[in-house]
Design a protein around this motif. Sequence first.
Motif, PDB file in Angstrom:
ATOM      1  N   TYR A  10       0.842  -1.201   0.000  1.00 21.27           N
ATOM      2  CA  TYR A  10       0.000   0.000   0.000  1.00 21.27           C
ATOM      3  C   TYR A  10       0.873   1.245   0.000  1.00 21.27           C
ATOM      4  N   GLY A  11       1.879   1.266   0.860  1.00 20.73           N
ATOM      5  CA  GLY A  11       2.742   2.435   0.956  1.00 20.73           C
ATOM      6  C   GLY A  11       3.505   2.716  -0.323  1.00 20.73           C
ATOM      7  N   ILE A  12       4.039   1.663  -0.932  1.00 21.04           N
ATOM      8  CA  ILE A  12       4.808   1.835  -2.164  1.00 21.04           C
ATOM      9  C   ILE A  12       3.924   2.357  -3.290  1.00 21.04           C
ATOM     10  N   THR A  13       2.739   1.758  -3.457  1.00 25.29           N
ATOM     11  CA  THR A  13       1.850   2.214  -4.532  1.00 25.29           C
ATOM     12  C   THR A  13       1.373   3.643  -4.271  1.00 25.29           C
ATOM     13  N   LYS A  14       1.104   3.967  -3.008  1.00 20.96           N
ATOM     14  CA  LYS A  14       0.678   5.337  -2.679  1.00 20.96           C
ATOM     15  C   LYS A  14       1.803   6.323  -2.993  1.00 20.96           C
ATOM     16  N   GLY A  15       3.027   5.949  -2.628  1.00 22.43           N
ATOM     17  CA  GLY A  15       4.168   6.815  -2.916  1.00 22.43           C
ATOM     18  C   GLY A  15       4.418   6.955  -4.401  1.00 22.43           C
ATOM     19  N   LEU A  16       4.280   5.858  -5.158  1.00 24.39           N
ATOM     20  CA  LEU A  16       4.473   5.920  -6.610  1.00 24.39           C
ATOM     21  C   LEU A  16       3.423   6.792  -7.273  1.00 24.39           C
ATOM     22  N   SER A  17       2.206   6.773  -6.726  1.00 28.08           N
ATOM     23  CA  SER A  17       1.132   7.584  -7.317  1.00 28.08           C
ATOM     24  C   SER A  17       1.424   9.075  -7.218  1.00 28.08           C
ATOM     25  N   MET A  18       2.345   9.446  -6.322  1.00 29.34           N
ATOM     26  CA  MET A  18       2.720  10.853  -6.175  1.00 29.34           C
ATOM     27  C   MET A  18       3.767  11.274  -7.211  1.00 29.34           C
ATOM     28  N   GLN A  19       4.321  10.304  -7.928  1.00 32.35           N
ATOM     29  CA  GLN A  19       5.307  10.617  -8.964  1.00 32.35           C
ATOM     30  C   GLN A  19       4.568  11.037 -10.242  1.00 32.35           C
ATOM     31  N   PRO A  20       5.172  11.903 -11.046  1.00 29.80           N
ATOM     32  CA  PRO A  20       4.489  12.380 -12.259  1.00 29.80           C
ATOM     33  C   PRO A  20       4.284  11.272 -13.286  1.00 29.80           C
ATOM     34  N   ASP A  21       3.118  11.293 -13.940  1.00 28.46           N
ATOM     35  CA  ASP A  21       2.810  10.380 -15.045  1.00 28.46           C
ATOM     36  C   ASP A  21       2.986   8.908 -14.655  1.00 28.46           C
ATOM     37  N   MET A  22       2.452   8.541 -13.509  1.00 29.34           N
ATOM     38  CA  MET A  22       2.561   7.165 -13.028  1.00 29.34           C
ATOM     39  C   MET A  22       1.183   6.530 -12.985  1.00 29.34           C
ATOM     40  N   GLU A  23       1.049   5.358 -13.605  1.00 28.10           N
ATOM     41  CA  GLU A  23      -0.217   4.630 -13.636  1.00 28.10           C
ATOM     42  C   GLU A  23       0.037   3.193 -13.207  1.00 28.10           C
ATOM     43  N   ILE A  24      -0.636   2.756 -12.136  1.00 27.43           N
ATOM     44  CA  ILE A  24      -0.351   1.440 -11.556  1.00 27.43           C
ATOM     45  C   ILE A  24      -1.591   0.559 -11.590  1.00 27.43           C
ATOM     46  N   THR A  25      -1.431  -0.656 -12.120  1.00 28.71           N
ATOM     47  CA  THR A  25      -2.449  -1.697 -12.007  1.00 28.71           C
ATOM     48  C   THR A  25      -1.917  -2.742 -11.039  1.00 28.71           C
ATOM     49  N   PHE A  26      -2.608  -2.905  -9.916  1.00 25.46           N
ATOM     50  CA  PHE A  26      -2.142  -3.794  -8.853  1.00 25.46           C
ATOM     51  C   PHE A  26      -3.031  -5.038  -8.821  1.00 25.46           C
ATOM     52  N   VAL A  27      -2.420  -6.198  -9.033  1.00 28.25           N
ATOM     53  CA  VAL A  27      -3.157  -7.467  -9.093  1.00 28.25           C
ATOM     54  C   VAL A  27      -2.994  -8.214  -7.772  1.00 28.25           C
ATOM     55  N   ILE A  28      -4.113  -8.629  -7.189  1.00 33.21           N
ATOM     56  CA  ILE A  28      -4.088  -9.479  -5.997  1.00 33.21           C
ATOM     57  C   ILE A  28      -4.925 -10.729  -6.270  1.00 33.21           C
ATOM     58  N   PRO A  29      -4.693 -11.808  -5.541  1.00 30.24           N
ATOM     59  CA  PRO A  29      -5.446 -13.040  -5.814  1.00 30.24           C
ATOM     60  C   PRO A  29      -6.952 -12.854  -5.703  1.00 30.24           C
ATOM     61  N   ARG A  30      -7.385 -12.089  -4.693  1.00 30.54           N
ATOM     62  CA  ARG A  30      -8.821 -11.918  -4.486  1.00 30.54           C
ATOM     63  C   ARG A  30      -9.130 -10.493  -4.069  1.00 30.54           C
ATOM     64  N   THR A  31     -10.066  -9.878  -4.758  1.00 34.53           N
ATOM     65  CA  THR A  31     -10.538  -8.557  -4.342  1.00 34.53           C
ATOM     66  C   THR A  31     -11.766  -8.732  -3.449  1.00 34.53           C
TER      67      THR A  31
END
Length: 420
Positions: free
Chosen positions: A23-44
């Motif tokens: 969670y922390g890494i993806t949140k931090g990456l989202s603060m970087q310019p032009d960053m788009e993240i698709t995060f896959v987990i076994p079950r939503t």
Amino acid sequence: MKVLMFGWEFPPHILGGLGTACYGITKGLSMQPDMEITFVIPRTWGDEDQSFVKILGANSTPIVWRDVAWETVRDRLGKFMAPQEYYRLRDHIYADFSYIHTNDLGCIEFSGRYPSNILEEINNYSIVAGVIARTYDFDVIHAHDWLTYPAGLHAKSVTGKPLVIHVHATEFDRSRGKPNPVVYGIEKDGMDHCDKIICVSNLTRKTVINNYHQPEDKVVTVHNAVDPLSPEIEAIERLAGVPEKIVTFLGRITMQKGPEFFVEAATQVLKRTNHIRFVMAGSGDMLNQMIHMVADRGIADRFHFTGFLRGKQVYEMFKSSDVYVMPSVSEPFGISPLEAMQCGVPCIISYQSGCSEILNYVIKTNYWDVDAMADSIYSLCTYPGISEFLKEEGKKEANNIKWEYAAQKVCDIYNQLVYR
């Protein structure tokens, strides 16, 4: 930059520190310019925070073609994804997986936990990764911990995109140097065939280089961090009606975490004073052993077991603690001391933890040095000057260790791989 990321946990459904770190890494990456993240987990589960990241469940991804009505998809999966997303994924199924058991939507069921058939779920997850990798446009793949390395490798094999694996722990840490050969093999295969390895500490980096035989220039360290406390957490008050000092162990009760050393230290402290209570918060395969150990030492009237704590409960425990102890035998990083420091709790940590590399305002002992641990606990509970100093300076230090800064380093690694 578009990132396809594979993880096994994501808040609010976490089973340990891995979900918090992801969670922390993806949140931090989202603060970087032009960053788009698709995060896959076994079950939503449908209640994940998707304000800064797109969450995709392997359990909602079809691997077998089914002629399913729009209304059925909407009613069954509408909480997790738009129906058009389901059909888009269905149309990228690339092989005949009819030999695998699927539901009426053509999807594999996942527990979303760490079940007894974990190796089967890891394999199924890697199969789903192939469908997802063929469906989405991305620049780099990022796989967290050994559970997702096969998925990352599969995505890399079908797209040719660079793969970063993130080592949050190794089998050497979890087993005290006696690794399960199957798990070790999965870890080493991921390390051998990825493009870059991120380790959460220099301690872990050394383990990867020496025990997994990886070249030094392939392995980099990016220390973990913490999120700022929310106003709701800041407002939590200490538990009322407990006049004694409270000393807390919070984590998985497994041999990696050294719970027996905490019990031994507690035993020594309670020979000197009776104004302290000890708490072991968490669950794990050594829980019953620790309960018996506490009884054998004759300290059960001053020792409490809470069971597994999650979310707000963790901070309620920290806010009611006077000392936090993490006596880990081999801790790749250890986020919990930073969380405790944010709550103004003085911490005692082992030198054998990765976070000891970046923390100055804590007391450090060897995990096996029960005498030093007991002396430190007694001092912090008895002399307010020492406690207040670590409380104030520790909180300042922890609040300046931000995921945004860690994410900047991760982003630099992505750029080196994508634009080399």
